[in-house]
Structures are given as C-alpha cells and as structure tokens.
Scaffold this motif. Structure first.
Motif, PDB file in Angstrom:
ATOM      1  N   GLN A 198      -1.204  -1.578  -0.414  1.00 43.86           N
ATOM      2  CA  GLN A 198      -1.193  -2.823   0.359  1.00 43.86           C
ATOM      3  C   GLN A 198      -2.286  -2.714   1.413  1.00 43.86           C
ATOM      4  OE1 GLN A 198       2.692  -3.941   1.670  1.00 43.86           O
ATOM      5  NE2 GLN A 198       2.090  -6.043   2.127  1.00 43.86           N
ATOM      6  N   ALA A 199      -3.227  -3.657   1.414  1.00 42.72           N
ATOM      7  CA  ALA A 199      -4.407  -3.528   2.266  1.00 42.72           C
ATOM      8  C   ALA A 199      -4.961  -4.889   2.650  1.00 42.72           C
ATOM      9  CB  ALA A 199      -5.490  -2.709   1.553  1.00 42.72           C
ATOM     10  N   ASP A 200      -5.698  -4.891   3.739  1.00 43.44           N
ATOM     11  CA  ASP A 200      -6.337  -6.073   4.305  1.00 43.44           C
ATOM     12  C   ASP A 200      -7.780  -6.135   3.837  1.00 43.44           C
ATOM     13  OD1 ASP A 200      -7.622  -7.911   5.969  1.00 43.44           O
ATOM     14  OD2 ASP A 200      -6.457  -7.349   7.729  1.00 43.44           O
ATOM     15  N   ALA A 201      -8.144  -7.185   3.116  1.00 45.72           N
ATOM     16  CA  ALA A 201      -9.490  -7.291   2.551  1.00 45.72           C
ATOM     17  C   ALA A 201     -10.563  -7.469   3.618  1.00 45.72           C
ATOM     18  CB  ALA A 201      -9.560  -8.451   1.564  1.00 45.72           C
ATOM     19  N   THR A 202     -10.187  -7.829   4.844  1.00 45.34           N
ATOM     20  CA  THR A 202     -11.178  -7.965   5.905  1.00 45.34           C
ATOM     21  C   THR A 202     -11.416  -6.656   6.643  1.00 45.34           C
ATOM     22  OG1 THR A 202      -9.582  -8.589   7.632  1.00 45.34           O
ATOM     23  CG2 THR A 202     -10.461 -10.358   6.251  1.00 45.34           C
ATOM     24  N   ARG A 203     -10.524  -5.681   6.449  1.00 44.99           N
ATOM     25  CA  ARG A 203     -10.672  -4.356   7.079  1.00 44.99           C
ATOM     26  C   ARG A 203     -10.172  -3.313   6.082  1.00 44.99           C
ATOM     27  NH1 ARG A 203      -8.103  -6.807  11.536  1.00 44.99           N
ATOM     28  NH2 ARG A 203      -6.238  -5.585  11.079  1.00 44.99           N
ATOM     29  N   LEU A 204     -10.978  -3.019   5.118  1.00 39.77           N
ATOM     30  CA  LEU A 204     -10.566  -2.115   4.047  1.00 39.77           C
ATOM     31  C   LEU A 204     -10.402  -0.687   4.577  1.00 39.77           C
ATOM     32  CD1 LEU A 204     -12.857  -3.439   1.172  1.00 39.77           C
ATOM     33  CD2 LEU A 204     -10.385  -3.792   1.438  1.00 39.77           C
ATOM     34  N   PRO A 205      -9.312  -0.015   4.194  1.00 44.15           N
ATOM     35  CA  PRO A 205      -9.033   1.319   4.720  1.00 44.15           C
ATOM     36  C   PRO A 205      -9.745   2.430   3.942  1.00 44.15           C
ATOM     37  CG  PRO A 205      -7.227   0.638   3.329  1.00 44.15           C
ATOM     38  CD  PRO A 205      -8.209  -0.529   3.361  1.00 44.15           C
ATOM     39  N   PHE A 206     -11.053   2.236   3.716  1.00 45.41           N
ATOM     40  CA  PHE A 206     -11.840   3.194   2.954  1.00 45.41           C
ATOM     41  C   PHE A 206     -13.153   3.439   3.679  1.00 45.41           C
ATOM     42  CE2 PHE A 206      -9.628   0.343  -0.098  1.00 45.41           C
ATOM     43  CZ  PHE A 206      -8.667   1.242  -0.559  1.00 45.41           C
ATOM     44  N   GLY A 207     -13.694   4.626   3.473  1.00 45.68           N
ATOM     45  CA  GLY A 207     -14.975   4.954   4.076  1.00 45.68           C
ATOM     46  C   GLY A 207     -16.137   4.276   3.384  1.00 45.68           C
ATOM     47  N   ASP A 208     -17.277   4.306   4.037  1.00 44.51           N
ATOM     48  CA  ASP A 208     -18.492   3.743   3.451  1.00 44.51           C
ATOM     49  C   ASP A 208     -18.797   4.449   2.128  1.00 44.51           C
ATOM     50  OD1 ASP A 208     -18.507   2.438   5.844  1.00 44.51           O
ATOM     51  OD2 ASP A 208     -20.357   3.337   6.603  1.00 44.51           O
ATOM     52  N   GLY A 209     -19.239   3.680   1.154  1.00 48.10           N
ATOM     53  CA  GLY A 209     -19.658   4.249  -0.115  1.00 48.10           C
ATOM     54  C   GLY A 209     -18.572   4.976  -0.885  1.00 48.10           C
ATOM     55  N   SER A 210     -17.351   4.445  -0.862  1.00 50.66           N
ATOM     56  CA  SER A 210     -16.223   5.121  -1.519  1.00 50.66           C
ATOM     57  C   SER A 210     -16.099   4.809  -3.004  1.00 50.66           C
ATOM     58  CB  SER A 210     -14.911   4.724  -0.828  1.00 50.66           C
ATOM     59  OG  SER A 210     -14.864   5.170   0.509  1.00 50.66           O
ATOM     60  N   PHE A 211     -16.673   3.693  -3.466  1.00 46.62           N
ATOM     61  CA  PHE A 211     -16.393   3.225  -4.825  1.00 46.62           C
ATOM     62  C   PHE A 211     -17.670   2.954  -5.616  1.00 46.62           C
ATOM     63  CE2 PHE A 211     -12.696   2.124  -2.291  1.00 46.62           C
ATOM     64  CZ  PHE A 211     -11.666   2.619  -3.084  1.00 46.62           C
ATOM     65  N   ASP A 212     -17.568   3.234  -6.915  1.00 44.58           N
ATOM     66  CA  ASP A 212     -18.665   2.928  -7.834  1.00 44.58           C
ATOM     67  C   ASP A 212     -18.635   1.473  -8.277  1.00 44.58           C
ATOM     68  OD1 ASP A 212     -19.775   5.810  -8.566  1.00 44.58           O
ATOM     69  OD2 ASP A 212     -17.583   5.921  -8.518  1.00 44.58           O
ATOM     70  N   ALA A 213     -17.479   0.836  -8.156  1.00 40.49           N
ATOM     71  CA  ALA A 213     -17.347  -0.571  -8.539  1.00 40.49           C
ATOM     72  C   ALA A 213     -16.222  -1.205  -7.739  1.00 40.49           C
ATOM     73  CB  ALA A 213     -17.071  -0.703 -10.029  1.00 40.49           C
TER      74      ALA A 213
END
Length: 235
Positions: free
Chosen positions: A105-120
């Motif tokens: 469960q997460a907020d799309a305006t403040r994603l709880p992930f670091g910069d450059g976490s995903f390939d897609a």
C-alpha cells in the motif's frame, strides 16, 4: 493511484470509490472493454521488458492484473504491485500466482523507494485520478533506473469523427453497466466523468517529454477510449 496533493475531501471520495468497487472491479473492466482488458494488461507487461533479474513496479495495481501478467511473463523479475486501496490489494493477494508479487500500500505522489530502484514502471488507470499529473510522473521518473521503461494504460478522451458517438456511449453506457453489473451507478458515473475529462495522449506525452523521458509513443485502443503510452528514461 493515491491523491495526496488533492484536497483531502476529494482524496477521501476517490479512495472510498475504489474501496467500494474492488469486489466487482475485474468484472466491470472486462464488461466495459468487451473482454479486451486482459490483452491490454499483457501488452503493458510485454512493453515494460524489465530484463532478467530486474525489478518492476506496477502502480495503481488494483487487483493486480498487470502485476500478475508481469510476474508470469518475467519469472526472474522481482515484481512489486502498489496501490492506495487496501481492499484492492486484499483481493489481489487472493489471486493465482499472487505469491510471486510483493504487494504494497503506497502513495503514488511520494513513492517509498530510492532513486533508480526499478528497471520498469507500469500503471493502470492512475493518472486520471490524480491532480498533480506532472508530480506523479516525476516520481516515476525518479524511481526508474537510467534506461528504464514506463508503460501506462489509461483512458482516453474521444476525438475525431467518432467523438459524439463515443462521448454519448461513455456518458450513458458506463453508468448503466455499473447499475446492471455492479448495482453501483454512482461510482461508475465518477469513472465516466474522469474518463471524458482526462488529458489527451498528446498532452501526457508533452509532460513526459518535459520531465526528461524520451522515445515516447502511444497506441489507442477500443474506439480511442483507452490508450497505452510508453517512454524511456535516458541512460
């Protein structure tokens, strides 16, 4: 599909709608698109192409249609499905193959992930439900790795010669189907209005370009009422 930058009342209203419709969300998506929704989700997953051993984030995952397609197509990829609706996520977790996805469960305006976490990053019907379109897309740009792909499934306001007919269909048929299939005309009246009021693919592409995405393209679906857009974060 979280709405933190919208007025609290609006955020609460939209959150309540998605909590309410979770039980018949899949059925209505199938009925409203004459069964095409599943193939669109597969196309989104295919275009994401995270690469073996990569990480994919599916935003506004809802009941997990795109996330589960991605997990099946890319078994060596770590797939995260994120949504602001706890009820949607609860139902996603009960589906076959759900154990292959990390649900959050997460907020799309403040994603709880670091910069450059995903390939897609993929998403389904998120952008029409946010006020700060640019801010939400900037967050997606931030969490993507250089060279990472963004693929968006969205509704599309009708245009061209078919605009009057399609507009009438969306205004009349969508709420009517909500009443017949889900016994919930009011929620689908909101979805009808948000579809007609949403930005054109050209406008979304312009925002993506301003943020710094490149290789932007789109393909309209189902009489121009839906669209798949894609873009790449430069290396």
């Amino acid at each position: 599909m979280t709405l933190d930058r919208q007025p609290q009342e609006k955020r609460s209203e939209v959150h309540g709608i998605f909590e309410k419709i979770a039980g018949y969300y899949d059925r209505m998506n199938s009925v409203m698109t004459l069964g095409r929704h599943g193939s669109w989700c597969r196309e989104v997953a295919t275009r994401a192409a995270p690469g073996r051993g990569g990480h994919l984030l599916d935003l506004a995952t809802g009941t997990g249609a795109i996330a589960l397609q991605a997990a099946r197509k890319y078994p060596a990829t770590a797939v995260t499905g994120a949504d602001f609706s706890g009820e949607m996520l609860r139902r996603a977790r009960t589906k076959p193959g759900a154990g292959a996805v990390r649900w959050l469960q997460a907020d799309a305006t403040r994603l709880p992930f670091g910069d450059g976490s995903f390939d897609a990053v993929t998403e389904g019907y998120l952008l029409r439900n946010v006020q700060d379109l640019e801010g939400v897309l900037r967050e997606q740009h931030r969490v993507l790795k250089p060279g990472g792909r963004l693929v968006v499934l969205e509704t599309c306001p009708p245009s061209g010669l078919v605009k009057p007919v399609v507009t009438w269909g969306v205004r009349v048929i969508v709420p009517l189907l909500g009443q017949i299939v889900a016994r919930d005309r009011s929620s689908y009246s909101y979805l009808e209005s948000s579809t007609l009021a949403f930005a054109s693919p050209e406008r979304v592409a312009g925002v993506l370009r301003e943020i710094g995405f490149q290789d932007i393209g789109w393909r309209k679906k189902f009489f121009g009422t839906n669209v798949i857009l894609w873009a790449v974060k430069p290396d």
